[in-house]
Design an enzyme around this catalytic site. Structure first.
Site, PDB file in Angstrom:
ATOM      1  N   LYS A   4       0.854  -1.182   0.000  1.00 24.81           N
ATOM      2  CA  LYS A   4       0.000   0.000   0.000  1.00 24.81           C
ATOM      3  C   LYS A   4       0.889   1.230   0.000  1.00 24.81           C
ATOM      4  O   LYS A   4       1.709   1.420   0.902  1.00 24.81           O
ATOM      5  CB  LYS A   4      -0.918   0.000   1.222  1.00 24.81           C
ATOM      6  CG  LYS A   4      -1.754   1.265   1.316  1.00 24.81           C
ATOM      7  CD  LYS A   4      -2.844   1.155   2.344  1.00 24.81           C
ATOM      8  CE  LYS A   4      -3.616   2.459   2.441  1.00 24.81           C
ATOM      9  NZ  LYS A   4      -4.685   2.393   3.444  1.00 24.81           N
ATOM     10  N   LYS A  30      -2.259  -1.565  -3.773  1.00 20.56           N
ATOM     11  CA  LYS A  30      -3.093  -0.368  -3.737  1.00 20.56           C
ATOM     12  C   LYS A  30      -2.222   0.879  -3.793  1.00 20.56           C
ATOM     13  O   LYS A  30      -1.223   0.928  -3.078  1.00 20.56           O
ATOM     14  CB  LYS A  30      -3.892  -0.388  -2.433  1.00 20.56           C
ATOM     15  CG  LYS A  30      -4.690   0.846  -2.145  1.00 20.56           C
ATOM     16  CD  LYS A  30      -5.347   0.686  -0.821  1.00 20.56           C
ATOM     17  CE  LYS A  30      -6.149   1.935  -0.519  1.00 20.56           C
ATOM     18  NZ  LYS A  30      -6.684   1.921   0.806  1.00 20.56           N
TER      19      LYS A  30
HETATM   20  C1  PBG Z   1      -7.481   3.537   5.614  1.00 23.13           C
HETATM   21  C2  PBG Z   1      -7.751   3.356   4.174  1.00 23.13           C
HETATM   22  C3  PBG Z   1      -7.538   4.298   3.142  1.00 23.13           C
HETATM   23  C4  PBG Z   1      -8.063   3.728   1.986  1.00 23.13           C
HETATM   24  C5  PBG Z   1      -8.554   2.458   2.321  1.00 23.13           C
HETATM   25  N1  PBG Z   1      -8.339   2.244   3.683  1.00 23.13           N
HETATM   26  C6  PBG Z   1      -6.979   5.670   3.165  1.00 23.13           C
HETATM   27  C7  PBG Z   1      -5.629   5.919   3.670  1.00 23.13           C
HETATM   28  O1  PBG Z   1      -4.814   5.021   3.871  1.00 23.13           O
HETATM   29  O2  PBG Z   1      -5.364   7.091   3.907  1.00 23.13           O
HETATM   30  C8  PBG Z   1      -8.131   4.398   0.639  1.00 23.13           C
HETATM   31  C9  PBG Z   1      -9.197   3.915  -0.287  1.00 23.13           C
HETATM   32  C10 PBG Z   1      -9.475   4.804  -1.445  1.00 23.13           C
HETATM   33  O3  PBG Z   1      -8.833   5.854  -1.673  1.00 23.13           O
HETATM   34  O4  PBG Z   1     -10.393   4.446  -2.205  1.00 23.13           O
HETATM   35  N2  PBG Z   1      -6.352   2.952   6.131  1.00 23.13           N
END
Ligand code: PBG
Length: 327
Positions: A200, A253
């Protein structure tokens, strides 16, 4: 001159009509590929528009059931739940995240009761519950690792108790997949799966999601735990480690800017790979389509097939319903 070269070979023969193109298509999409994200909020009888995510909504508990029904009827097998927590319930120790009757836990119970076959996945991270908007516990300006991972493991167990089929840790703390797996085993949740956000990235493409949950970090950024967009070897390492720690599904992601990572991770692990077509990717297509600058349906389907081509087995996407309707 070989007969596999021009003028004997002509690639256009296989592109001549719709049917032959369908016959030789190397990848395909189906509703079974999709995971539909669902935003839940407190209250009843309501849905709230998210301005930076046109056509996407947050739902109260009762309304989320209708939405889940629609998703199921479209043949989409799974939902991924996120809770929008009111500011006054946020703190630095995840109090609300662990409550047996917290918003997330209630949503899981309600959905599993009505739709027992729908695969319910839950986001596991502290940011929507954190007064600092960070994914872990904050101490002296640092996001502490081990204490956060322990808390996330408790959160995962609480989601499993509510009936979640999969927990999806999106926090990027080190070692949390192992801690979550052990916590689930200790409490005999042998059947509860883990979809790990393994690679991520610290991405600007999460902006609209943070609007949806009001979860933007209150100080600094997430670069001490989310990955540097410059790196891919590190992503492969994270994926392999999470597989070893017990992840059932490995996620990459964001999606579109990281298709090379999807491919590399797919080749490195032996569990299904999912990709998150994140909020900013959704917003870009929506915004360009609103301006009449590109065809929304075509751009959406092209993006989704690109994930399959890159090697993704599953796609978490805000386009799930729209795409399932077209298929
Ligand atoms: C939280 C989380 C996030 C997303 C999914 N879970 C945001 C972040 O890490 O700041 C992003 C999902 C999206 O942008 O569609 N941990």
């Amino acid at each position: 001159m070989s007969h596999s070269e021009f003028p004997y070979f002509r690639g256009r023969r296989l592109r001549a009509g719709e049917n032959i193109r369908r016959m030789v298509a190397e990848h395909s999409l189906s509703a079974s590929d999709f995971i539909a994200p669902l935003f839940v909020m407190v209250g009843t009888g309501g849905k709230a528009a998210i301005p930076s995510m046109p056509g996407y909504f947050r739902f109260t508990l009762d309304m989320v059931l209708k939405e889940a029904e629609e998703i199921q009827n479209l043949g989409i097998p799974a939902v991924l739940l996120f809770a929008k927590v009111p500011d006054e319930k946020k703190d630095n120790k995840g109090t609300e995240a662990l409550k047996p009757d917290g918003l997330m836990q209630q949503a899981v119970r309600a959905i599993k009761k009505e739709f027992p076959d729908l695969v319910v996945m839950t986001d596991v991270a502290l940011d929507p519950y954190s007064s600092y908007g960070h994914d872990g516990i904050v101490k002296e300006g640092q996001i502490v690792n081990d204490e956060s991972a322990e808390l996330l493991a408790k959160m995962a167990v609480s989601h499993a108790e509510a009936g979640a089929d999969f927990v999806a840790p999106s926090d990027m703390m080190d070692g949390r997949i192992l801690m979550i797996r052990e916590a689930l085993e200790d409490d005999a949740f042998h059947q509860t799966g883990i979809m790990a956000y393994s690679a991520k990235y610290a991405s600007s493409y999460y902006g609209p999601f943070r609007d949806a949950l009001d979860s933007a970090p209150g100080f600094g950024d997430k670069k001490t735990y989310q990955m540097d967009p410059a790196n891919i070897t590190e992503a492969i390492n994270e994926a392999i480690l999470d597989e070893k720690e017990g992840a059932d599904i490995i996620m990459v992601k964001p999606g579109l800017p990281y298709l090379d990572v999807v491919r590399a991770v797919k080749e490195a692990v032996h569990v299904p790979v999912s990709v998150y077509n994140v909020s900013g990717e959704y917003a870009m297509i929506k915004a360009a389509a609103e301006k009449g600058w590109l065809n929304e349906e075509h751009a959406m389907m092209e993006a989704l097939i690109a994930f399959k081509r890159a090697g993704a087995d599953l796609i978490a996407t805000y386009f799930a319903k729209d795409a399932a309707r077209l298929l």
